[in-house]
Scaffold this motif. Sequence first.
Motif, PDB file in Angstrom:
ATOM      1  N   GLU A 149     -28.039  -1.060 -27.745  1.00 53.67           N
ATOM      2  CA  GLU A 149     -29.254  -0.290 -27.488  1.00 53.67           C
ATOM      3  C   GLU A 149     -28.963   1.160 -27.113  1.00 53.67           C
ATOM      4  O   GLU A 149     -29.750   2.050 -27.398  1.00 53.67           O
ATOM      5  CB  GLU A 149     -30.068  -0.944 -26.371  1.00 53.67           C
ATOM      6  CG  GLU A 149     -30.872  -2.150 -26.820  1.00 53.67           C
ATOM      7  CD  GLU A 149     -32.133  -1.759 -27.582  1.00 53.67           C
ATOM      8  OE1 GLU A 149     -32.343  -0.555 -27.836  1.00 53.67           O
ATOM      9  OE2 GLU A 149     -32.906  -2.668 -27.935  1.00 53.67           O
ATOM     10  N   THR A 150     -27.845   1.400 -26.432  1.00 50.27           N
ATOM     11  CA  THR A 150     -27.469   2.767 -26.090  1.00 50.27           C
ATOM     12  C   THR A 150     -25.975   2.931 -26.319  1.00 50.27           C
ATOM     13  O   THR A 150     -25.203   2.015 -26.044  1.00 50.27           O
ATOM     14  CB  THR A 150     -27.821   3.104 -24.632  1.00 50.27           C
ATOM     15  OG1 THR A 150     -27.343   4.430 -24.322  1.00 50.27           O
ATOM     16  CG2 THR A 150     -27.205   2.125 -23.660  1.00 50.27           C
ATOM     17  N   PRO A 151     -25.528   4.075 -26.847  1.00 49.88           N
ATOM     18  CA  PRO A 151     -24.111   4.232 -27.173  1.00 49.88           C
ATOM     19  C   PRO A 151     -23.219   4.577 -25.999  1.00 49.88           C
ATOM     20  O   PRO A 151     -21.999   4.724 -26.178  1.00 49.88           O
ATOM     21  CB  PRO A 151     -24.134   5.380 -28.186  1.00 49.88           C
ATOM     22  CG  PRO A 151     -25.311   6.195 -27.792  1.00 49.88           C
ATOM     23  CD  PRO A 151     -26.331   5.223 -27.288  1.00 49.88           C
ATOM     24  N   TYR A 152     -23.773   4.744 -24.811  1.00 50.38           N
ATOM     25  CA  TYR A 152     -22.953   5.155 -23.668  1.00 50.38           C
ATOM     26  C   TYR A 152     -22.942   4.073 -22.601  1.00 50.38           C
ATOM     27  O   TYR A 152     -23.908   3.322 -22.466  1.00 50.38           O
ATOM     28  CB  TYR A 152     -23.486   6.467 -23.101  1.00 50.38           C
ATOM     29  CG  TYR A 152     -23.385   7.607 -24.084  1.00 50.38           C
ATOM     30  CD1 TYR A 152     -22.146   8.155 -24.427  1.00 50.38           C
ATOM     31  CD2 TYR A 152     -24.523   8.119 -24.698  1.00 50.38           C
ATOM     32  CE1 TYR A 152     -22.054   9.186 -25.342  1.00 50.38           C
ATOM     33  CE2 TYR A 152     -24.440   9.149 -25.618  1.00 50.38           C
ATOM     34  CZ  TYR A 152     -23.204   9.679 -25.943  1.00 50.38           C
ATOM     35  OH  TYR A 152     -23.104  10.702 -26.848  1.00 50.38           O
ATOM     36  N   PRO A 153     -21.816   3.972 -21.830  1.00 53.80           N
ATOM     37  CA  PRO A 153     -20.615   4.813 -21.906  1.00 53.80           C
ATOM     38  C   PRO A 153     -19.707   4.380 -23.062  1.00 53.80           C
ATOM     39  O   PRO A 153     -19.695   3.214 -23.449  1.00 53.80           O
ATOM     40  CB  PRO A 153     -19.932   4.555 -20.565  1.00 53.80           C
ATOM     41  CG  PRO A 153     -20.342   3.152 -20.212  1.00 53.80           C
ATOM     42  CD  PRO A 153     -21.732   2.994 -20.719  1.00 53.80           C
ATOM     43  N   LEU A 154     -18.975   5.350 -23.578  1.00 55.59           N
ATOM     44  CA  LEU A 154     -18.013   5.092 -24.644  1.00 55.59           C
ATOM     45  C   LEU A 154     -16.599   5.137 -24.073  1.00 55.59           C
ATOM     46  O   LEU A 154     -16.323   5.901 -23.150  1.00 55.59           O
ATOM     47  CB  LEU A 154     -18.155   6.153 -25.745  1.00 55.59           C
ATOM     48  CG  LEU A 154     -19.380   6.005 -26.647  1.00 55.59           C
ATOM     49  CD1 LEU A 154     -19.526   7.213 -27.563  1.00 55.59           C
ATOM     50  CD2 LEU A 154     -19.308   4.721 -27.482  1.00 55.59           C
ATOM     51  N   PRO A 155     -15.706   4.316 -24.638  1.00 56.66           N
ATOM     52  CA  PRO A 155     -15.875   3.418 -25.788  1.00 56.66           C
ATOM     53  C   PRO A 155     -16.441   2.039 -25.432  1.00 56.66           C
ATOM     54  O   PRO A 155     -16.606   1.207 -26.311  1.00 56.66           O
ATOM     55  CB  PRO A 155     -14.449   3.281 -26.320  1.00 56.66           C
ATOM     56  CG  PRO A 155     -13.603   3.373 -25.085  1.00 56.66           C
ATOM     57  CD  PRO A 155     -14.299   4.373 -24.180  1.00 56.66           C
ATOM     58  N   ASP A 156     -16.737   1.809 -24.146  1.00 57.72           N
ATOM     59  CA  ASP A 156     -17.145   0.465 -23.711  1.00 57.72           C
ATOM     60  C   ASP A 156     -18.340  -0.070 -24.494  1.00 57.72           C
ATOM     61  O   ASP A 156     -18.406  -1.261 -24.815  1.00 57.72           O
ATOM     62  CB  ASP A 156     -17.485   0.486 -22.219  1.00 57.72           C
ATOM     63  CG  ASP A 156     -16.312   0.887 -21.352  1.00 57.72           C
ATOM     64  OD1 ASP A 156     -15.297   1.334 -21.904  1.00 57.72           O
ATOM     65  OD2 ASP A 156     -16.401   0.775 -20.124  1.00 57.72           O
ATOM     66  N   ALA A 157     -19.306   0.815 -24.787  1.00 57.06           N
ATOM     67  CA  ALA A 157     -20.546   0.354 -25.404  1.00 57.06           C
ATOM     68  C   ALA A 157     -20.320  -0.280 -26.771  1.00 57.06           C
ATOM     69  O   ALA A 157     -21.106  -1.133 -27.205  1.00 57.06           O
ATOM     70  CB  ALA A 157     -21.535   1.511 -25.520  1.00 57.06           C
ATOM     71  N   VAL A 158     -19.255   0.138 -27.479  1.00 58.19           N
ATOM     72  CA  VAL A 158     -19.016  -0.387 -28.833  1.00 58.19           C
ATOM     73  C   VAL A 158     -17.728  -1.199 -28.900  1.00 58.19           C
ATOM     74  O   VAL A 158     -17.233  -1.502 -29.990  1.00 58.19           O
ATOM     75  CB  VAL A 158     -18.981   0.759 -29.874  1.00 58.19           C
ATOM     76  CG1 VAL A 158     -20.355   1.419 -29.971  1.00 58.19           C
ATOM     77  CG2 VAL A 158     -17.908   1.797 -29.532  1.00 58.19           C
ATOM     78  N   GLU A 159     -17.191  -1.561 -27.749  1.00 61.87           N
ATOM     79  CA  GLU A 159     -15.929  -2.305 -27.718  1.00 61.87           C
ATOM     80  C   GLU A 159     -16.039  -3.644 -28.432  1.00 61.87           C
ATOM     81  O   GLU A 159     -15.075  -4.133 -29.035  1.00 61.87           O
ATOM     82  CB  GLU A 159     -15.507  -2.529 -26.261  1.00 61.87           C
ATOM     83  CG  GLU A 159     -14.052  -2.932 -26.083  1.00 61.87           C
ATOM     84  CD  GLU A 159     -13.077  -1.835 -26.495  1.00 61.87           C
ATOM     85  OE1 GLU A 159     -12.041  -2.184 -27.096  1.00 61.87           O
ATOM     86  OE2 GLU A 159     -13.361  -0.653 -26.241  1.00 61.87           O
ATOM     87  N   SER A 160     -17.234  -4.247 -28.385  1.00 62.00           N
ATOM     88  CA  SER A 160     -17.405  -5.579 -28.971  1.00 62.00           C
ATOM     89  C   SER A 160     -17.614  -5.559 -30.485  1.00 62.00           C
ATOM     90  O   SER A 160     -17.646  -6.615 -31.119  1.00 62.00           O
ATOM     91  CB  SER A 160     -18.600  -6.289 -28.315  1.00 62.00           C
ATOM     92  OG  SER A 160     -19.798  -5.581 -28.564  1.00 62.00           O
ATOM     93  N   VAL A 161     -17.761  -4.377 -31.079  1.00 62.10           N
ATOM     94  CA  VAL A 161     -17.936  -4.294 -32.538  1.00 62.10           C
ATOM     95  C   VAL A 161     -16.609  -4.651 -33.200  1.00 62.10           C
ATOM     96  O   VAL A 161     -15.608  -3.962 -33.005  1.00 62.10           O
ATOM     97  CB  VAL A 161     -18.385  -2.889 -32.962  1.00 62.10           C
ATOM     98  CG1 VAL A 161     -18.470  -2.800 -34.491  1.00 62.10           C
ATOM     99  CG2 VAL A 161     -19.723  -2.528 -32.337  1.00 62.10           C
ATOM    100  N   PRO A 162     -16.563  -5.719 -33.971  1.00 63.25           N
ATOM    101  CA  PRO A 162     -15.271  -6.149 -34.522  1.00 63.25           C
ATOM    102  C   PRO A 162     -14.786  -5.256 -35.660  1.00 63.25           C
ATOM    103  O   PRO A 162     -15.587  -4.702 -36.426  1.00 63.25           O
ATOM    104  CB  PRO A 162     -15.555  -7.574 -35.027  1.00 63.25           C
ATOM    105  CG  PRO A 162     -17.026  -7.644 -35.219  1.00 63.25           C
ATOM    106  CD  PRO A 162     -17.646  -6.671 -34.286  1.00 63.25           C
ATOM    107  N   GLY A 163     -13.481  -5.091 -35.751  1.00 60.03           N
ATOM    108  CA  GLY A 163     -12.908  -4.387 -36.875  1.00 60.03           C
ATOM    109  C   GLY A 163     -13.231  -5.111 -38.168  1.00 60.03           C
ATOM    110  O   GLY A 163     -13.250  -6.336 -38.225  1.00 60.03           O
ATOM    111  N   GLY A 164     -13.514  -4.343 -39.217  1.00 62.92           N
ATOM    112  CA  GLY A 164     -13.849  -4.939 -40.507  1.00 62.92           C
ATOM    113  C   GLY A 164     -15.312  -5.269 -40.673  1.00 62.92           C
ATOM    114  O   GLY A 164     -15.775  -5.491 -41.799  1.00 62.92           O
TER     115      GLY A 164
END
Length: 542
Positions: free
Chosen positions: A177-192
């Motif tokens: 829902e929100t991109p911050y804080p980074l990189p924590d906010a997108v840490e769960s996005v899997p590679g690939g």
Amino acid sequence: MRIAVVGVGPRGLSVLERVIGHTAGDGPLVELLLIEPGELGIGAHHPKQPDYLLLNTIAGQLTMFSDPAMVPDGPVTGGPTFLQWCRRENGAVRYEEFLPRRLIGEYLRWSAGELMSRLPSRLHVRHLPTFATAVRPCGAGAMVTLEGGETHQVDLAVVTTGHGLAAPAVADERLVETPYPLPDAVESVPGGATVAVLGTGLSAMDVVAALTVGRGGQFLGDAYRPSGREPRIVLANRSGWLPCARPATTPSRRAAAARFLTPAAIAALRADRPDGLLDFRNDLEPLVRQEVLGRMADASDAEIAFVRQVLDPVDETFDDYDAYLVEVLGRARFDLSEARRGLGVSLIKEGLEVLRDHREGIRAALDPPGLTPGSHRYFMETYTALVNRAVIGPQKERIQELLALVAAGVVRPGPGPSPSVRRTATGWILSSTGFRAEAEITADVLVRANLSWPVRDATLDPVGESLREWIAPGPSGAALALDRDGFALRRDGGTRTAIAVFGPPAEGASYYNHYVPSPAVWSRALTDLDRVLGPALSGAGA
């Protein structure tokens, strides 16, 4: 005199700086309450964030101290600018360099300590390391309620809460829902995986950086070497175009004085209206265009056409995704070449820079009595986004990196302007709305990086929500009603309260309030604070 500053990021730190200046002489005691749960001054610029998150303002245009040019009629504290501090602490730094955001955090931390060491004898400052949950009018002053219920009665409350609190964690592996804080906010996005990023502005560029160099990728010249841990990134937005790159500049560059978009011209337009309200499209945009074209007297038809397309975009329909891709990347490459030429050389960039150089003319249109309701909605919902794409976009280096990521197959533009977005059982589908041949892109995860402010959320902005109970709604209901000095106006009659609001929460009542002052040029931010603090502290014997 008791003053509370609610939220002490950079704008709240400027309040401290101005109060120090105004209390330098003899007079009665002034008590200043700094209500801030974190470190004073740093706000969202945490010194521990990674170096790939960059400032979007060059090093030479930031300071937390005042000089005579910034406040010609106010007190001056003096002190090192960000550039001077960086050169002292880190050696060679260029005036036009976009530095890691953590460095401004370190500078703000240092500035807070420096200012606290300069307190005049009659100024007593207390840091209350907690959140404020409510601010409301109380008699001739204001009452501030803290987390836990403690209250403080003050003569003046200055609300500088910035962009609110961190968003609560949401247990949804397919939606950020929100991109911050980074990189924590997108840490769960899997590679690939495929991740759709909504927005192509500065927040979106931060997300892209976190998902690429933040995962071990490298930029080598104009090429990108993947680490193998990146997701596939789809960038989608309303316009369908990538933002214009910020141009190169020099220390000697100074904006020419406005010829058309002037306070006098705006005052003359208001004088012709019984209610003083202006229509932004009919009254202000023609002045902006005159100002832009006045700088481009020697420009070619192609250069003028490019600028017109940025300032007055028309809805375009493309045959298919491939035709759109050729156009969007071609425009981005051309704009990048102009950004590299820089201000003073590129007529295109000089023309567009009017939107930065003459913000005060635009602010004058929003200052009370402001715009008609429909025109105000157009300004907030459409025009501000246009300005952001034109001159408040990413650094030219970010656009160069984005093109390298496209070439490497890591990033691709979404399916044209204003794609529809719908959720499925397994992810998301982005569908074209501007192609003759329909196109769809599927994604596993969606990141909302198209942030806006103010928000209506009692969790993210409890102080703002508390004010809305007492304060009149602003233009078109989008913001608080504030007078020209920044004071909030009561619901019951529109009279001025002892609550002044600055920074992002004032957006809508004013324009472009979220910035750190620049040295050696007149500062609207500091002057506006003086309009509130000067009279209050004069009453206290300053």
